[in-house]
Design a protein around this motif. Sequence first.
Motif, PDB file in Angstrom:
ATOM      1  N   GLN A   1     -11.513 -11.736  -9.180  1.00  0.00           N
ATOM      2  CA  GLN A   1     -11.661 -11.805 -10.634  1.00  0.00           C
ATOM      3  C   GLN A   1     -10.556 -12.661 -11.237  1.00  0.00           C
ATOM      4  OE1 GLN A   1     -11.697  -7.710 -11.914  1.00  0.00           O
ATOM      5  NE2 GLN A   1     -13.830  -7.442 -11.300  1.00  0.00           N
ATOM      6  N   PHE A   2     -10.888 -13.291 -12.359  1.00  0.00           N
ATOM      7  CA  PHE A   2      -9.885 -14.080 -13.076  1.00  0.00           C
ATOM      8  C   PHE A   2     -10.202 -14.117 -14.561  1.00  0.00           C
ATOM      9  CE2 PHE A   2     -13.196 -17.126 -11.975  1.00  0.00           C
ATOM     10  CZ  PHE A   2     -13.273 -17.976 -13.073  1.00  0.00           C
ATOM     11  N   LYS A   3      -9.176 -14.416 -15.327  1.00  0.00           N
ATOM     12  CA  LYS A   3      -9.303 -14.676 -16.761  1.00  0.00           C
ATOM     13  C   LYS A   3      -8.808 -16.096 -16.972  1.00  0.00           C
ATOM     14  CE  LYS A   3      -8.345  -9.913 -18.123  1.00  0.00           C
ATOM     15  NZ  LYS A   3      -7.437  -9.033 -18.862  1.00  0.00           N
ATOM     16  N   LEU A   4      -9.261 -16.714 -18.048  1.00  0.00           N
ATOM     17  CA  LEU A   4      -8.772 -18.061 -18.312  1.00  0.00           C
ATOM     18  C   LEU A   4      -8.476 -18.262 -19.786  1.00  0.00           C
ATOM     19  CD1 LEU A   4     -11.399 -19.843 -19.531  1.00  0.00           C
ATOM     20  CD2 LEU A   4     -12.049 -19.713 -17.163  1.00  0.00           C
ATOM     21  N   TYR A   5      -7.636 -19.262 -20.027  1.00  0.00           N
ATOM     22  CA  TYR A   5      -7.240 -19.602 -21.395  1.00  0.00           C
ATOM     23  C   TYR A   5      -6.975 -21.098 -21.415  1.00  0.00           C
ATOM     24  CZ  TYR A   5      -5.019 -18.981 -25.968  1.00  0.00           C
ATOM     25  OH  TYR A   5      -4.724 -19.016 -27.311  1.00  0.00           O
TER      26      TYR A   5
ATOM     27  N   GLN B   1      -8.602  -8.780 -25.612  1.00  0.00           N
ATOM     28  CA  GLN B   1      -9.540  -8.703 -24.504  1.00  0.00           C
ATOM     29  C   GLN B   1     -10.076 -10.103 -24.215  1.00  0.00           C
ATOM     30  OE1 GLN B   1      -9.750  -6.420 -22.601  1.00  0.00           O
ATOM     31  NE2 GLN B   1     -10.157  -4.441 -23.453  1.00  0.00           N
ATOM     32  N   LEU B   2      -9.889 -10.552 -23.012  1.00  0.00           N
ATOM     33  CA  LEU B   2     -10.467 -11.824 -22.589  1.00  0.00           C
ATOM     34  C   LEU B   2     -11.547 -11.520 -21.554  1.00  0.00           C
ATOM     35  CD1 LEU B   2      -7.269 -14.028 -22.129  1.00  0.00           C
ATOM     36  CD2 LEU B   2      -8.952 -14.180 -23.950  1.00  0.00           C
ATOM     37  N   GLU B   3     -12.522 -12.376 -21.507  1.00  0.00           N
ATOM     38  CA  GLU B   3     -13.610 -12.232 -20.561  1.00  0.00           C
ATOM     39  C   GLU B   3     -13.070 -12.281 -19.139  1.00  0.00           C
ATOM     40  OE1 GLU B   3     -17.562 -11.498 -20.030  1.00  0.00           O
ATOM     41  OE2 GLU B   3     -16.735 -11.992 -21.989  1.00  0.00           O
ATOM     42  N   VAL B   4     -13.601 -11.435 -18.278  1.00  0.00           N
ATOM     43  CA  VAL B   4     -13.232 -11.434 -16.873  1.00  0.00           C
ATOM     44  C   VAL B   4     -14.370 -12.106 -16.108  1.00  0.00           C
ATOM     45  CG1 VAL B   4     -12.744 -10.008 -14.850  1.00  0.00           C
ATOM     46  CG2 VAL B   4     -11.892  -9.318 -17.098  1.00  0.00           C
TER      47      VAL B   4
ATOM     48  N   SER C   1      -5.486 -16.645 -14.814  1.00  0.00           N
ATOM     49  CA  SER C   1      -4.779 -15.437 -14.392  1.00  0.00           C
ATOM     50  C   SER C   1      -5.607 -14.756 -13.318  1.00  0.00           C
ATOM     51  CB  SER C   1      -4.583 -14.512 -15.591  1.00  0.00           C
ATOM     52  OG  SER C   1      -3.957 -13.320 -15.194  1.00  0.00           O
ATOM     53  N   LEU C   2      -5.057 -14.706 -12.108  1.00  0.00           N
ATOM     54  CA  LEU C   2      -5.740 -14.070 -10.981  1.00  0.00           C
ATOM     55  C   LEU C   2      -5.337 -12.605 -10.928  1.00  0.00           C
ATOM     56  CD1 LEU C   2      -5.133 -17.009  -8.529  1.00  0.00           C
ATOM     57  CD2 LEU C   2      -7.317 -16.387  -9.579  1.00  0.00           C
ATOM     58  N   SER C   3      -6.214 -11.760 -10.387  1.00  0.00           N
ATOM     59  CA  SER C   3      -5.920 -10.324 -10.394  1.00  0.00           C
ATOM     60  C   SER C   3      -6.146  -9.712  -9.019  1.00  0.00           C
ATOM     61  CB  SER C   3      -6.791  -9.617 -11.435  1.00  0.00           C
ATOM     62  OG  SER C   3      -8.151  -9.774 -11.115  1.00  0.00           O
ATOM     63  N   GLY C   4      -5.856  -8.459  -8.909  1.00  0.00           N
ATOM     64  CA  GLY C   4      -6.054  -7.732  -7.666  1.00  0.00           C
ATOM     65  C   GLY C   4      -4.833  -7.795  -6.772  1.00  0.00           C
TER      66      GLY C   4
ATOM     67  N   VAL D   1     -13.306 -23.847 -12.698  1.00  0.00           N
ATOM     68  CA  VAL D   1     -12.207 -23.014 -12.208  1.00  0.00           C
ATOM     69  C   VAL D   1     -12.650 -22.266 -10.945  1.00  0.00           C
ATOM     70  CG1 VAL D   1     -10.803 -20.970 -12.719  1.00  0.00           C
ATOM     71  CG2 VAL D   1     -11.035 -22.790 -14.424  1.00  0.00           C
ATOM     72  N   SER D   2     -13.821 -21.680 -10.982  1.00  0.00           N
ATOM     73  CA  SER D   2     -14.331 -20.935  -9.837  1.00  0.00           C
ATOM     74  C   SER D   2     -14.436 -21.829  -8.599  1.00  0.00           C
ATOM     75  CB  SER D   2     -15.696 -20.333 -10.180  1.00  0.00           C
ATOM     76  OG  SER D   2     -16.202 -19.598  -9.102  1.00  0.00           O
TER      77      SER D   2
END
Length: 193
Positions: free
Chosen positions: A76-80, A187-190, A95-98, A53-54
Amino acid sequence: MKRLSILVVLCGGLALTSCKKEKKIETIEPLEEVIEFQEPKADALASDVVLGVSNFIKNELLTDADLKAMTETDRQFKLYSIDLNNDGKKETFVSLSGSYFCGSGGCTMLLLDSNYKLITKFTVMQSPVFVEPTVENDWKVLTVKSGGEWKSLVYANGTYPSNPSVVAKATYDAPSGHAEVVFDEKQLEVYEF
């Protein structure tokens, strides 16, 4: 006489043997076998997904100019991961953030196949995403909330609708009770890219 001397020797030997101190039997402790627990291979798989993903985000989604303009929070991102088309391979929601990816209507979210190729780049998405057990066009239906209304995202022509705000209101008032919830309050890992 010979018999008597043999008998005396035997009795004497027997007397000496019976007079010996009883040998104390030592208690032997059983050996404890130490088994080293090895982490399941799922961690290795998870790190492969994070790396895939990165790499996709840095090398395919964004330009060098994008990366230079981003803050640490934007990276930062989360994934599922979940199998959406019942082919035995998991697709991955990212899920992208910021502020680079998020605005008042929601955030950018990606859906990648098992080879880290883009299926859908969602804009203005709000979490959670509900993956329904209902299948249309061989893919599971997604339910999301947009503009205060429930929207049904149906896979067609190789993708899901990318902007839920322009999709018609769903015919139902809430996700089914059987939907799998993606990016809920758990809570998912960031991760960072």
